[in-house]
Design a protein around this motif. Sequence first.
Motif, mmCIF file in Angstrom:
data_model
loop_
_atom_site.group_PDB
_atom_site.id
_atom_site.type_symbol
_atom_site.label_atom_id
_atom_site.label_comp_id
_atom_site.label_asym_id
_atom_site.label_seq_id
_atom_site.Cartn_x
_atom_site.Cartn_y
_atom_site.Cartn_z
ATOM 1 N N ALA A 589 69.755 58.512 67.821
ATOM 2 C CA ALA A 589 68.648 59.183 67.137
ATOM 3 C C ALA A 589 68.553 60.572 67.755
ATOM 4 C CB ALA A 589 67.348 58.414 67.308
ATOM 5 N N GLN A 590 69.193 61.543 67.114
ATOM 6 C CA GLN A 590 69.217 62.885 67.679
ATOM 7 C C GLN A 590 67.799 63.427 67.806
ATOM 8 O OE1 GLN A 590 71.616 64.425 68.959
ATOM 9 N NE2 GLN A 590 73.475 63.434 68.202
ATOM 10 N N PRO A 591 67.432 63.990 68.953
ATOM 11 C CA PRO A 591 66.070 64.527 69.119
ATOM 12 C C PRO A 591 65.761 65.650 68.131
ATOM 13 C CG PRO A 591 67.510 65.177 70.942
ATOM 14 C CD PRO A 591 68.252 64.152 70.163
ATOM 15 N N THR A 592 66.800 66.289 67.602
ATOM 16 C CA THR A 592 66.596 67.322 66.584
ATOM 17 C C THR A 592 66.281 66.722 65.226
ATOM 18 O OG1 THR A 592 68.986 67.332 66.216
ATOM 19 C CG2 THR A 592 68.118 68.974 67.718
ATOM 20 N N GLY A 593 66.452 65.407 65.064
ATOM 21 C CA GLY A 593 66.091 64.729 63.834
ATOM 22 C C GLY A 593 67.100 64.841 62.721
ATOM 23 N N HIS A 594 68.213 65.518 62.959
ATOM 24 C CA HIS A 594 69.137 65.781 61.855
ATOM 25 C C HIS A 594 70.139 64.665 61.624
ATOM 26 C CE1 HIS A 594 71.886 66.739 65.122
ATOM 27 N NE2 HIS A 594 72.863 66.731 64.237
ATOM 28 N N ALA A 595 70.285 63.721 62.562
ATOM 29 C CA ALA A 595 71.307 62.692 62.392
ATOM 30 C C ALA A 595 70.901 61.402 63.090
ATOM 31 C CB ALA A 595 72.645 63.176 62.938
ATOM 32 N N PHE A 596 71.283 60.285 62.461
ATOM 33 C CA PHE A 596 70.973 58.965 62.999
ATOM 34 C C PHE A 596 72.196 58.072 62.840
ATOM 35 C CE2 PHE A 596 66.469 59.519 63.639
ATOM 36 C CZ PHE A 596 66.198 60.618 62.817
ATOM 37 N N GLY A 597 72.484 57.294 63.873
ATOM 38 C CA GLY A 597 73.553 56.313 63.811
ATOM 39 C C GLY A 597 72.961 54.926 63.924
ATOM 40 N N LEU A 598 73.275 54.067 62.966
ATOM 41 C CA LEU A 598 72.740 52.713 62.946
ATOM 42 C C LEU A 598 73.875 51.697 62.978
ATOM 43 C CD1 LEU A 598 70.119 53.067 60.045
ATOM 44 C CD2 LEU A 598 69.763 53.477 62.484
ATOM 45 N N LEU A 599 73.686 50.629 63.720
ATOM 46 C CA LEU A 599 74.567 49.474 63.660
ATOM 47 C C LEU A 599 73.817 48.382 62.916
ATOM 48 C CD1 LEU A 599 77.079 47.821 64.345
ATOM 49 C CD2 LEU A 599 76.037 47.283 66.553
ATOM 50 N N LEU A 600 74.188 48.171 61.666
ATOM 51 C CA LEU A 600 73.502 47.179 60.854
ATOM 52 C C LEU A 600 73.912 45.778 61.266
ATOM 53 C CD1 LEU A 600 73.828 48.932 57.368
ATOM 54 C CD2 LEU A 600 72.101 49.275 59.155
ATOM 55 N N ASP A 601 73.073 44.793 60.938
ATOM 56 C CA ASP A 601 73.368 43.409 61.306
ATOM 57 C C ASP A 601 74.645 42.910 60.648
ATOM 58 O OD1 ASP A 601 71.130 43.403 62.846
ATOM 59 O OD2 ASP A 601 69.887 42.253 61.451
#
Length: 688
Positions: A589-601
């Motif tokens: 979760a980038q502190p700049t808010g521009h990108a998120f990486g998720l590992l889905l179930d």
Amino acid sequence: MASKPAAEIIQSIGGAGNVVGLTHCATRLRFQLKDASGIDQSAVEAIPAVLGAVPQTGDRYQVVIGGAVETVYNEIMALPEMKRISSGGSSEGDSVADMKAAGKAKGPRGKFAALDTFFEVLSDSFRPILGALLGASLFITFMALMATLGVIPAWNAPGVTLDPSWQFVNLMWQGVFVFLPLMVAYNASKRMGADPWVGFGIMAVVMLPGFTALGKTDGAESVFGGHASVVQIFGLPLTVFDYSSQVFPPLLMAGVLAALTVLLKKIIPSSVQLIFVPFISMLIMIPLTAFLIGPIGVYGGAGLGNFLKSINDFSPFIFAVVIPLAYPFMVPLGLHWPLNAIMLLNIQSLGFDFIQGPMGAWNFACFGATAGVLFLAIREKDRLMKQTATGALAAGLLGGISEPSLYGIHLRFKRIYPRMLIGCLVGGVIIGLGGGVKTSAFVFTSLLTIPAFDNIPLYTIAIAAAFFTAMILVILSGYQTPEQKAEVAAQVAADEAETSKKSAHVASVAAPVAAGTAGAGVATATSAGTATAVATLLATIGSPVAGIVVPLAEVPDPVFSKGIVGPGVGIDPTEDTVYAPAAGKVLVAQPTGHAFGLLLDSGVELLIHVGIDTVNLAGKGFDVKVAAGDRVEAGTPLVVFDRTIIEDAGYSLVTPVLVTNARKFGPVEQAASGHVQVGSPLLTVAAK
């Protein structure tokens, strides 16, 4: 996006809060932990990227990765929870120095702490430049091969002049070896807490052409058969050497410089330390190095080298047998580093080295034992060991690196060592009977560097015998105890049961298709009129934001549009909130808010990149709602953004939604076009 192996490794050793410090060598992550007693080693070794794990004294813990160690190290240090390590802080308020001291106090190192530190310093002084040494050595190997084939004359023989084209090729390795003392001075000074550039500058003085020219002035007296000169400087005798390729002088210099730096920082006010600590250090250390430390280093190194040479001259057979038998015990203790330094010194002073040939017998016996383990792992369907042995064998045969084999396999299974030692003995005996082999290059003994040795047939026969002896003995006798075999058999049975379960599930899903039913989410292909399932739907990923679907090829960023990051689509948002499209874990979760990486179930790793080049806003206009490590459900808000700020700054709001681990799966397909709402099907991911 954060690396899953990086996060798994940190979690397996007790989390970032248990990490005091982290460094890496050519193949291993080297952790200093608060408490290593509770680590489940089998859990660490079950991580796909890990070749093996080795507990050490004093709450030290090593994780063997192989050639990708630097990448994994960087990914670990990039984890948000590891930021305190790189900044020297602690989540509990303790300093790194305090935690290290506590670790040492409760560890069993005792009187051996100084010895441990010595070899750590020695190792850290060479480790960063091993790649450069290996690269340069391959150039020397190439020159030796050309001379063997008669393409060029003996390039390193006295009085030989090469064609300018080949002279240029020959220069490609000299920069590393000639200026090796400067590299060692920098690394050693940095490792011992002194200013590395001050150490570099001090060593550079005795390597200047002007310094060497002092030995050729009138009144200079030649000593050591012309290898050095003595000239009077202010009435004091200065011994002038050629310091090219020397390693002992910069190591000694760095040690004295570190002690002097500590003293100067105690007596010089902090407000002027930046100026006067370097100045006074150089004022003292340059003459001290030139008049005393440098000659001591040269004499000491030459003494060690001559001692080993005298043994080799007395009996090449004994030397060739002892070296490969000693190495399997020296490498785990770090005792091989002084020998590496002597090899370099031999090449500089003698023009050749006689240690690396017998060392090759040890290396290839080590690799042969690994090959035997790999054969058995394949036969026994031991997936984890197959993975470990494959990586270790590749690192050995192509790079000459023994640590993945040693730490990842051999030290874990005690039955291997006796069989490997027989391979070492066989290889050493063959080299000894043949009168020994020499090389004019510092090489990692691999398949690629065989041409670097003067007697290629003898060396090749010896390392082949060492390799196949160890391999065959391991295959014939096995490497596991009955308990270890039972454990592996149970794991294999569990894996096969899980595979059967998954196959049964796939068959049950595909059955309606075979029966002529249009099963949703199942792709079919017909052959001779028979319907056959070829791809089973694994996951449907909903849209994380309301907006207009943009085909990936039309996303206004070539890195995304060309699928370099992964397949997916873009969305031109019509609302201002991005949500988690499914249940899973936040990896980034980038502190700049521009990108998120998720590992889905479902196992899908998803990148949601809010806008194009919006990282340049440095967080302006973004309100981040989650952090790395958070558990999210479908519909959990990830970030709220201000579209006006983004558009006024001139950036596109198109948001790529990409599957970054697509290689694990079958086709990733766009599932919608036009306008979509939050949660509407956006992508489908098929099973492989």
